[in-house]
Design an enzyme around this catalytic site. Structure first.
Site, mmCIF file in Angstrom:
data_model
loop_
_atom_site.group_PDB
_atom_site.id
_atom_site.type_symbol
_atom_site.label_atom_id
_atom_site.label_comp_id
_atom_site.label_asym_id
_atom_site.label_seq_id
_atom_site.Cartn_x
_atom_site.Cartn_y
_atom_site.Cartn_z
ATOM 1 N N VAL A 136 0.705 -1.185 0.039
ATOM 2 C CA VAL A 136 -0.087 0.045 -0.051
ATOM 3 C C VAL A 136 0.848 1.215 0.004
ATOM 4 O O VAL A 136 0.542 2.095 -0.776
ATOM 5 C CB VAL A 136 -0.890 0.026 1.239
ATOM 6 C CG1 VAL A 136 -0.428 0.112 2.560
ATOM 7 C CG2 VAL A 136 -2.102 1.117 1.029
ATOM 8 N N ASP A 137 1.993 1.312 0.564
ATOM 9 C CA ASP A 137 3.050 2.308 0.538
ATOM 10 C C ASP A 137 3.520 2.750 -0.808
ATOM 11 O O ASP A 137 3.323 3.907 -1.152
ATOM 12 C CB ASP A 137 4.139 1.839 1.530
ATOM 13 C CG ASP A 137 5.124 3.020 1.933
ATOM 14 O OD1 ASP A 137 4.735 4.253 1.840
ATOM 15 O OD2 ASP A 137 6.204 2.681 2.469
ATOM 16 N N SER A 146 0.098 -3.723 8.708
ATOM 17 C CA SER A 146 1.117 -4.864 9.259
ATOM 18 C C SER A 146 0.840 -6.282 8.691
ATOM 19 O O SER A 146 1.497 -7.205 8.816
ATOM 20 C CB SER A 146 1.276 -5.101 10.667
ATOM 21 O OG SER A 146 2.081 -4.037 11.298
HETATM 22 N N1 APR Z 1 -5.086 -0.334 -0.862
HETATM 23 C C1 APR Z 1 -5.658 -1.211 0.240
HETATM 24 N N2 APR Z 1 -4.720 -1.855 0.915
HETATM 25 C C2 APR Z 1 -3.523 -2.515 0.271
HETATM 26 C C3 APR Z 1 -3.282 -2.028 -0.998
HETATM 27 C C4 APR Z 1 -4.039 -1.028 -1.710
HETATM 28 N N3 APR Z 1 -3.665 -0.308 -2.689
HETATM 29 N N4 APR Z 1 -2.030 -2.643 -1.455
HETATM 30 C C5 APR Z 1 -1.653 -3.565 -0.285
HETATM 31 N N5 APR Z 1 -2.755 -3.434 0.331
HETATM 32 C C6 APR Z 1 -2.781 -4.267 1.770
HETATM 33 C C7 APR Z 1 -2.238 -5.666 1.671
HETATM 34 O O1 APR Z 1 -3.374 -6.512 1.194
HETATM 35 C C8 APR Z 1 -2.121 -5.876 3.328
HETATM 36 O O2 APR Z 1 -3.364 -6.342 3.853
HETATM 37 O O3 APR Z 1 -2.312 -3.403 2.894
HETATM 38 C C9 APR Z 1 -1.997 -4.285 3.747
HETATM 39 C C10 APR Z 1 -0.908 -3.985 4.352
HETATM 40 O O4 APR Z 1 0.185 -4.774 3.579
HETATM 41 P P1 APR Z 1 1.652 -3.944 3.129
HETATM 42 O O5 APR Z 1 1.224 -2.689 2.168
HETATM 43 O O6 APR Z 1 2.547 -4.834 2.524
HETATM 44 O O7 APR Z 1 2.195 -3.280 4.535
HETATM 45 P P2 APR Z 1 2.700 -4.033 5.973
HETATM 46 O O8 APR Z 1 2.317 -5.352 6.079
HETATM 47 O O9 APR Z 1 2.315 -2.717 7.018
HETATM 48 O O10 APR Z 1 4.199 -3.634 5.705
HETATM 49 C C11 APR Z 1 4.930 -2.474 5.689
HETATM 50 O O11 APR Z 1 5.554 -2.831 3.514
HETATM 51 O O12 APR Z 1 6.336 -1.866 1.394
HETATM 52 C C12 APR Z 1 6.302 -2.010 2.617
HETATM 53 O O13 APR Z 1 7.396 0.461 2.929
HETATM 54 C C13 APR Z 1 6.327 -0.715 3.502
HETATM 55 O O14 APR Z 1 8.251 -1.777 4.503
HETATM 56 C C14 APR Z 1 6.792 -1.313 4.696
HETATM 57 C C15 APR Z 1 6.076 -2.721 4.711
#
Ligand code: APR
Length: 174
Positions: free
Chosen positions: A34-35, A122
């Site tokens: 999502v980031d 997360s």
């Molecule tokens: N909209 C909503 N949710 C999303 C999207 C989107 N466009 N893309 C991904 N997700 C969801 C994933 O399915 C997951 O359930 O967001 C949730 C969190 O996943 P991640 O984005 O991987 O975040 P997180 O698990 O908190 O890990 C953070 O990931 O890329 C990195 O920079 C970020 O290092 C950090 C880590």
């Protein structure tokens, strides 16, 4: 409280809200998941603000949150929070994840936000167990809504169907 919470299956970058929460990392410089989507679609304005925050306070600690402009996203603000990476320590991980939600609400309140969208912090790259993460999120969101009447709507935006089903079941049974 329940009627101020919407569970949505979709992409958080496509849903209009005053503030969109980002599941960031401590560097605030972007990543995948999502980031990556938020920085890619939001554009340079977000990165510029993140760089200013880095210069001032050196990034963002796990459980904390910072706020920036939202660039091209359908929002006024992005609230970046750093969730814990799952390492099997349930107690510490749960406390940190709870802090993410509470600190996002604090920033939302201080900035006059009335609608806010959260991703499932997360539960992607950081591998936090989805059911436990949902329990923590719903508890922190309900608690924040009962203390904060200026927030009119909270969207919990589930990108994957597994999270969506978990939240629907939990809301239904609450
Ligand atoms: N909209 C909503 N949710 C999303 C999207 C989107 N466009 N893309 C991904 N997700 C969801 C994933 O399915 C997951 O359930 O967001 C949730 C969190 O996943 P991640 O984005 O991987 O975040 P997180 O698990 O908190 O890990 C953070 O990931 O890329 C990195 O920079 C970020 O290092 C950090 C880590």
């Amino acid at each position: 409280m329940k009627n101020r919470i919407n569970i949505i299956h979709g992409d958080i970058t496509k849903i209009a809200a005053d503030a969109i929460v980002n599941a960031a990392n401590s560097s605030l410089l972007g990543g995948s998941g999502v980031d990556g989507a938020i920085h890619r679609i939001g554009g340079m304005e977000i990165l510029e603000d993140c760089q200013k925050i880095r210069a001032k306070q050196g990034g963002c600690k796990i459980g904390n949150a910072v706020i920036t402009r939202a660039g091209n996203l359908p929002a006024q603000y992005v609230i970046h929070t750093v969730g814990p990476r799952w390492n099997g320590d349930k107690q510490n991980g749960s406390e940190l994840l709870r802090n993410c939600y509470l600190n996002c609400f604090k920033l939302a309140h201080d900035n006059g936000v009335s609608t806010i969208s959260f991703p499932n912090i997360s539960t992607g790259v950081y591998k936090f167990p989805k059911k436990l993460a949902a329990e923590i999120a719903l508890q922190a969101i309900n608690e924040s809504l009962s203390n904060n009447h200026s927030i009119k709507r909270v969207n919990i935006v589930c990108y994957d169907i597994e999270n969506y089903n978990i939240y629907c079941m939990m809301i239904h049974n609450s």
